[in-house]
Scaffold this active site. Structure first.
Site, PDB file in Angstrom:
ATOM      1  N   CYS A 108       3.749   8.934  -8.306  1.00  0.00           N
ATOM      2  CA  CYS A 108       4.264   9.485  -9.467  1.00  0.00           C
ATOM      3  C   CYS A 108       3.724  11.102  -9.385  1.00  0.00           C
ATOM      4  CB  CYS A 108       3.888   8.939 -10.782  1.00  0.00           C
ATOM      5  SG  CYS A 108       4.321   9.829 -12.229  1.00  0.00           S
TER       6      CYS A 108
ATOM      7  N   CYS B   2      10.985  13.313 -13.691  1.00  0.00           N
ATOM      8  CA  CYS B   2      10.241  12.532 -12.738  1.00  0.00           C
ATOM      9  C   CYS B   2      10.020  13.321 -11.506  1.00  0.00           C
ATOM     10  CB  CYS B   2      11.107  11.523 -12.250  1.00  0.00           C
ATOM     11  SG  CYS B   2      10.630  10.402 -11.051  1.00  0.00           S
TER      12      CYS B   2
END
Length: 327
Positions: A77, A228
């Protein structure tokens, strides 16, 4: 159980950070997933895209694990890594560190502010693979670069890559952004389907001008998110491969949560990306959790003031997008 949490965000992609390094919690795997499903619920008093667990590492400065709001674990991430980078660097009083993630040990560092009074960190996004087996994507070919998946849709062409999270990226016009196409496709490939057995992150990219792109992502396990980090990195790489942007030059990547910068590097057939952006703390809280009853109570909360500076960045980004994304 009593848990200390830190609410924080990278580009509006928000997380609850739980420090297992100094607090010495002893969560089971089921408890980590259960906490993510419970605490990240948007209808609760907390709510987030996921939980960042900071853990000890045998060889790096720290280890990051990320659990999505649905309880699934992600291999990486990018936005979350910036937050972990800040936490580890400040804890250990360092400007640079190495963070262990599921697939790789990654370099992180404190950087000059991307906007006044906005804490900024750079993180390495790698490894990058175009092998469909690494996503996985089940097609009778080794890779997918700027090609349609005819049975899925012929409206847009995708590039598939793992960074190491699985992504498909399409460069689109604004009209396609404004349609329901991305939502419809994303729901198909993240439900029962024959192409992506583990689901996939779906990004639509609108090229604005040299060095400037807008990215919107439907994130596996989350849905549409403000940003993201791995998707913005993957999207930047795809624009360079399509000669829309240049390798080794900063690319301003705009999203619904703000913006980051990406620098795409190439050495022979190896690629990696530097992701540079905010690491903003929102509040600290103490939470009393009863997983058996699927309930929790926030017993105390202390807010930070950093969000005000980030909101100024967001306002500037919105003004830019209102000008550049007309038509």
């Amino acid at each position: 159980m009593q848990i200390d949490v830190l609410k924080c965000h990278g580009s509006g992609n928000d997380f609850l950070l739980i420090d297992e390094l100094t607090n010495r919690y002893s969560f089971t795997e089921q408890e980590r997933a259960g906490l993510a499903r419970l605490l990240c619920n948007r209808e609760s008093d907390l709510g987030a895209d996921g939980i960042l667990y900071i853990m000890d590492s045998s060889h790096a400065d720290g280890r990051m694990r990320i659990f999505n709001a649905d309880g699934s674990e992600a291999s990486m991430c990018g936005n979350g890594l910036r937050l972990v980078a800040r936490y580890i660097c400040e804890m250990k009083q360092k400007k640079e560190a190495i963070i262990e993630t599921m697939k790789a040990d990654l370099k992180v560092s404190k950087q000059e502010e991307i906007f006044p009074d906005v804490a900024t960190y750079q993180v390495e996004i790698s490894p990058v693979s175009f092998k469909l087996s690494d996503l996985p994507l089940q097609l009778p070919q080794e890779s997918l670069r700027n090609e349609t998946i005819p049975e899925l849709t012929e409206e847009v062409a995708f590039t598939a890559l793992a960074v190491p999270n699985p992504h498909i990226v399409a460069i689109v016009e604004k009209a396609q952004l404004d349609s329901n196409l991305q939502k419809d496709l994303s729901q198909i490939v993240n439900g029962p389907n024959k192409w992506f057995p583990d689901g996939v992150n779906v990004s639509f990219v609108n090229w604005l001008k040299p060095g400037h792109i807008y990215v919107r992502t439907f994130e596996r396990g989350v849905g549409f998110t403000n940003a993201c980090g791995t998707a913005m990195s993957a999207s930047s790489l795809v624009t360079c491969l399509n000669d829309l942007n240049d390798f080794e030059k900063p690319i301003n990547v705009y999203n619904n949560g703000g913006k980051v910068q990406c620098v795409v590097h190439q050495n022979d057939n190896k690629y990696w990306i530097d992701l540079i952006g905010n690491a903003t703390y929102v509040y600290q809280a103490v939470v009393e959790v009863d997983l058996a009853k699927q309930s929790f109570v926030v017993s105390s909360q202390t807010k930070f003031t950093e969000q005000k500076a980030y909101e100024k960045l967001q306002a500037e980004v919105q003004t830019f997008l209102n000008t550049e994304m007309k038509g």
